[in-house]
Scaffold this motif. Structure first.
Motif, mmCIF file in Angstrom:
data_model
loop_
_atom_site.group_PDB
_atom_site.id
_atom_site.type_symbol
_atom_site.label_atom_id
_atom_site.label_comp_id
_atom_site.label_asym_id
_atom_site.label_seq_id
_atom_site.Cartn_x
_atom_site.Cartn_y
_atom_site.Cartn_z
ATOM 1 N N PHE A 1 0.823 -1.206 0.000
ATOM 2 C CA PHE A 1 0.000 0.000 0.000
ATOM 3 C C PHE A 1 0.858 1.256 0.000
ATOM 4 O O PHE A 1 0.616 2.188 -0.770
ATOM 5 N N ARG B 1 -5.617 10.371 -0.383
ATOM 6 C CA ARG B 1 -5.658 8.926 -0.160
ATOM 7 C C ARG B 1 -5.527 8.559 1.312
ATOM 8 O O ARG B 1 -5.457 7.372 1.641
ATOM 9 N N GLY C 1 -7.756 8.658 3.548
ATOM 10 C CA GLY C 1 -8.937 7.907 3.975
ATOM 11 C C GLY C 1 -8.786 6.418 3.739
ATOM 12 O O GLY C 1 -9.171 5.600 4.594
ATOM 13 N N SER C 2 -8.189 6.050 2.595
ATOM 14 C CA SER C 2 -8.019 4.626 2.294
ATOM 15 C C SER C 2 -6.988 4.004 3.222
ATOM 16 O O SER C 2 -7.050 2.810 3.528
ATOM 17 N N SER D 1 -9.006 3.376 6.491
ATOM 18 C CA SER D 1 -10.055 2.364 6.361
ATOM 19 C C SER D 1 -9.511 0.982 6.036
ATOM 20 O O SER D 1 -10.039 -0.031 6.513
ATOM 21 N N GLY D 2 -8.450 0.921 5.250
ATOM 22 C CA GLY D 2 -7.950 -0.381 4.814
ATOM 23 C C GLY D 2 -6.784 -0.923 5.609
ATOM 24 O O GLY D 2 -6.530 -2.134 5.601
ATOM 25 N N TYR D 3 -6.085 -0.019 6.321
ATOM 26 C CA TYR D 3 -4.869 -0.438 7.018
ATOM 27 C C TYR D 3 -4.841 0.208 8.408
ATOM 28 O O TYR D 3 -4.107 1.178 8.643
#
Length: 252
Positions: free
Chosen positions: A35, A122, A124-125, A128-130
């Motif tokens: 990521f 980015r 937010g991602s 939310s994802g990590y």
């Protein structure tokens, strides 16, 4: 983007990042590394004296210092400057502007500087994802608060001699941990007496007298463009400072 800075595509792959080799930093999990590799959009190089971020502006990016020194500061209307903290490899710059909308301080390169560039949009991602990386950002912000607490203690309660000793020991320890003294580099803090004065909240005359007292005790040696710490423990003793930081620290 930085004045007098040059933006390029990523030249240092995250998988080969020199900071990952430092025991001081925690490593990424495989999915985290993937990521961060995609999160990084480029590298910014800047000369000493270049402005990286400007107070009151909005930035579309945040940065991790890959190599070099920078500092955060605020300026009063009459031109007086207060240096808030120094930024070294592994440190983030621009997080405040990314989360709060605009920068409340400026950032200047103290030496030639290389930064990894990330898109603010980015973030937010990342959260939310990590979630572990989101925790890392929270840890970094909390660590900055802790450092500023110690700086405020210096300005409010330490004597001029104690303030200067603390700052010298603090910068030397951070530079060593970040690898800035490795690979045959001079063990030098590239900080002028004016930078010390603007950090310590003292006049340049008072700063000069104080730093000469420390040098006379054999604790530091002044060089052409900075100084070398000769006795870090002696500085800590004068300041009454014990660095309680332990364990690995994260970076993005």
């Amino acid at each position: 983007m930085a004045k007098n800075g040059k933006l390029s595509a990523p030249r240092t792959k995250c998988s080969a990042c020199p900071l990952r080799k430092r025991e001081h930093f925690r490593d990424f999990a495989v999915d985290e590394l993937d990521f961060v590799s995609s999160f990084k959009t480029g590298e910014l190089t800047a000369d000493a004296g270049a402005t990286i971020l400007v107070e009151g502006t909005h930035s579309a990016h945040l940065f991790t210092v890959l190599d070099g020194w920078a500092f955060r500061y605020k300026i009063l209307d009459d031109g007086r400057r207060q240096i808030l903290n120094f930024i070294l490899p592994g440190d983030l710059a621009g997080l405040q502007g990314s989360l709060m909308g605009e920068m409340q301080h400026s950032v200047e390169a103290l030496t030639p500087l290389t930064l990894c560039v990330f898109e603010r949009g980015r973030l937010g991602s990342l959260f939310s994802g990590y979630p572990d990386l989101g925790f890392d950002l929270t840890w970094i912000a909390a660590r900055e608060e802790r450092i500023l607490d110690e700086h405020l203690l210096s300005l409010g309660r330490r004597s001029a001699l104690e303030r200067a000793a603390y700052l010298l020991a603090f910068l030397n320890r951070r530079a060593r941990s970040a690898g800035l003294f490795d690979n045959g580099r001079k063990k030098m803090l590239p900080v002028s007496q004016q930078h010390f004065a603007d950090t310590l909240g003292l006049s340049i005359v008072h700063t000069n007298k104080t730093l000469r007292k420390i040098a006379a005790r054999g604790l530091v040696r002044w060089l052409d463009r900075g100084c070398e710490v000769l006795d870090e423990d002696g500085l800590c003793k004068i300041a009454g400072w014990t660095d309680s930081t332990s364990g690995k620290r994260p970076f993005i």
